[in-house]
Design an enzyme around this catalytic site. Structure first.
Site, PDB file in Angstrom:
ATOM      1  N   HIS A  82       0.828  -1.210   0.000  1.00 39.44           N
ATOM      2  CA  HIS A  82       0.000   0.000   0.000  1.00 39.44           C
ATOM      3  C   HIS A  82       0.861   1.258   0.000  1.00 39.44           C
ATOM      4  O   HIS A  82       2.079   1.209   0.218  1.00 39.44           O
ATOM      5  CB  HIS A  82      -0.913  -0.001   1.221  1.00 39.44           C
ATOM      6  CG  HIS A  82      -0.151  -0.130   2.509  1.00 39.44           C
ATOM      7  ND1 HIS A  82       0.576   0.898   3.062  1.00 39.44           N
ATOM      8  CD2 HIS A  82       0.033  -1.197   3.329  1.00 39.44           C
ATOM      9  CE1 HIS A  82       1.155   0.491   4.182  1.00 39.44           C
ATOM     10  NE2 HIS A  82       0.847  -0.790   4.364  1.00 39.44           N
TER      11      HIS A  82
ATOM     12  N   ASP B 148       3.973  -4.684   3.454  1.00 41.38           N
ATOM     13  CA  ASP B 148       5.395  -5.007   3.483  1.00 41.38           C
ATOM     14  C   ASP B 148       5.585  -6.470   3.870  1.00 41.38           C
ATOM     15  O   ASP B 148       6.475  -7.152   3.362  1.00 41.38           O
ATOM     16  CB  ASP B 148       6.153  -4.092   4.451  1.00 41.38           C
ATOM     17  CG  ASP B 148       5.386  -3.804   5.738  1.00 41.38           C
ATOM     18  OD1 ASP B 148       4.475  -4.590   6.091  1.00 41.38           O
ATOM     19  OD2 ASP B 148       5.688  -2.789   6.389  1.00 41.38           O
TER      20      ASP B 148
END
Length: 435
Positions: free
Chosen positions: A64, A348
């Site tokens: 994101h 991540d």
């Protein structure tokens, strides 16, 4: 991972005096640059070396965009996360879309998002929310995909076709919004002119999510991660940095569960949005990031020298996602009906274990909008090849010296991390002990 020398810190009554070297300055500047990274809509994606190959399937996994932090730093003045300013200035990123479960039914309950919205940050914003800066990062990512896959190589059609692309996100507001922004950059003008049904984004419930290591749905993963969080000193090399940070923020020396990963997260979020933070953190930014990577990777794969733990735990972390990748490749090779592009919006913690599986060094924390692309090609002899790109750059994976590798080698490389659903359930009930 190659370790650099940590910064020597001298504490004084007035604050911190750092003995900086040129290399340390470069490391700090590198961390700051990644925190403020804004991908250009013209960001180039490497072209395939053999243009005679036919592209059959593309799988994209991306993190994101920039967001508000998920945690605060103890004993540190809070930043002002102004809800009126942070979410304005991204008008082109909005499109219509529907959310549904993986079977096409109603959206699953968003348990993780509910936790983020229990309390507000200073300034009124909720934790973990995609900001306008993050929206524009993801919009530019979508524009770069359009430039490559539509304009340059003509793989995707110029107008949106719902059968060409499969959209999936984790059931969290920032990843859903990030996917919306990418689609807007890829097909925004086309979507606004269409009268067809809106884009469908598929979501899994939190207990069965596969786009990140699922500590909610797997007891073994949850207990192992919790144990590391409670005592990060089991991660080699972290204790010294932890003690430095604790003295800086005036925490008790025995506070073994100091959350360095969250400290990094908060500082990077501040940097990304131009918000102030205590200057004494400045010379430690590189050390904080390196320790955050070490802790996170240790949580995912256990210690690299403890093979029994690694082989038991890592497939629980990444196996279901690897299964998905290989299944998509197999369906395309077997000429089953499948989309041309699979697009997965994650975190991540989606990218980092995949990078480890592919033998791509995790030297830096994946920045906002970082992406991993896995392409399947076919030659005229019906032989298949895989190409992997990280942030638009072709990578040699699975110990190969070439960017294009035979699909059989790729499958064999990933096969060691796959796990059957029955084995997953069984191993999830057998917690791994931290040694």
């Amino acid at each position: 991972m190659v370790r650099k020398k940590t910064v020597n810190i001298l504490w004084a009554v007035s604050g911190v005096v750092a003995a900086k070297t040129l290399s340390c300055n470069m490391d700090v500047d590198s961390v700051r640059s990644r925190a403020t990274f804004m991908r250009s809509p013209d960001h180039a994606i490497d072209q395939v070396s053999d243009p005679s190959l036919r592209l059959k399937t593309v799988q994209i996994f991306f993190r994101h965009g920039a967001r508000t932090p998920v945690r605060t730093i103890p004993n540190i003045e809070k930043a002002n996360w102004d809800e009126k300013k942070l979410f304005e200035g991204a008008p082109d990123t909005y499109i219509d879309y529907d959310l549904c479960n993986l079977d096409g039914g109603p959206r699953p309950e968003a348990h993780v998002e509910t936790l983020y919205r229990r309390e507000r940050l200073s300034g009124g914003s909720f934790k973990g929310q995609l900001t306008a800066r993050g929206m524009n990062q993801m919009y530019n990512l979508g524009k770069s995909y359009r430039k490559h896959y539509v304009d340059q190589i003509g793989y995707l059609s110029t107008e949106f076709n719902s059968t060409d692309i499969y959209f999936r996100s984790t059931n969290i507001a920032r990843t859903i919004a990030s996917l919306r922004c990418v689609v807007a950059g890829l097909y925004g003008k086309s979507l606004k002119s269409l009268k067809s049904d809106p884009v469908k984004i598929y979501l899994a419930d939190s207990e069965s999510e596969t786009l990140y290591p699922n500590w909610q749905g797997c007891e073994a993963v949850r207990k192992f991660v919790d144990n590391i969080c409670k005592n990060t000193d089991v991660v080699p090399g972290v204790r010294h940095g932890r003690l430095q940070l604790q003295e800086l923020i005036d925490l008790h020396e025995d506070h073994h569960h100091l959350d360095i990963v969250s400290i990094r997260d908060n500082l990077i979020a501040r940097l990304a949005h131009g918000l102030s933070y205590p200057t004494f953190f400045e010379p430690l930014l590189d050390m904080i990031e390196r320790h955050a990577i070490d802790i996170t990777m240790f949580q995912m794969i256990a210690h690299k020298d403890n093979h029994s733990q690694q082989h038991h735990l890592f497939p629980l972390m990444v196996g279901p996602l690897v299964n998905l990748i290989l299944e998509n490749i197999g369906n395309s090779i077997e000429k089953k009906r499948c989309p041309k592009l699979y697009m997965y919006s994650g975190h991540d913690t989606t990218l980092m274990p995949l990078l480890a599986v592919l033998n791509i060094d995790v030297d830096h924390w994946p920045p906002w909008s970082a992406d991993l692309i896995i392409e399947l090609y076919e030659n005229k002899q019906s032989e298949h090849f895989i190409r992997v790109l990280y942030m638009g750059k072709e990578k040699n994976v699975c110990d190969s010296e070439e960017g294009l590798i035979p699909v059989e080698k790729f499958q064999k490389c990933l096969q060691q991390y796959t796990i059957k659903p029955s084995d997953y359930a069984k191993n999830c009930s057998s917690p791994v002990q931290v040694q």
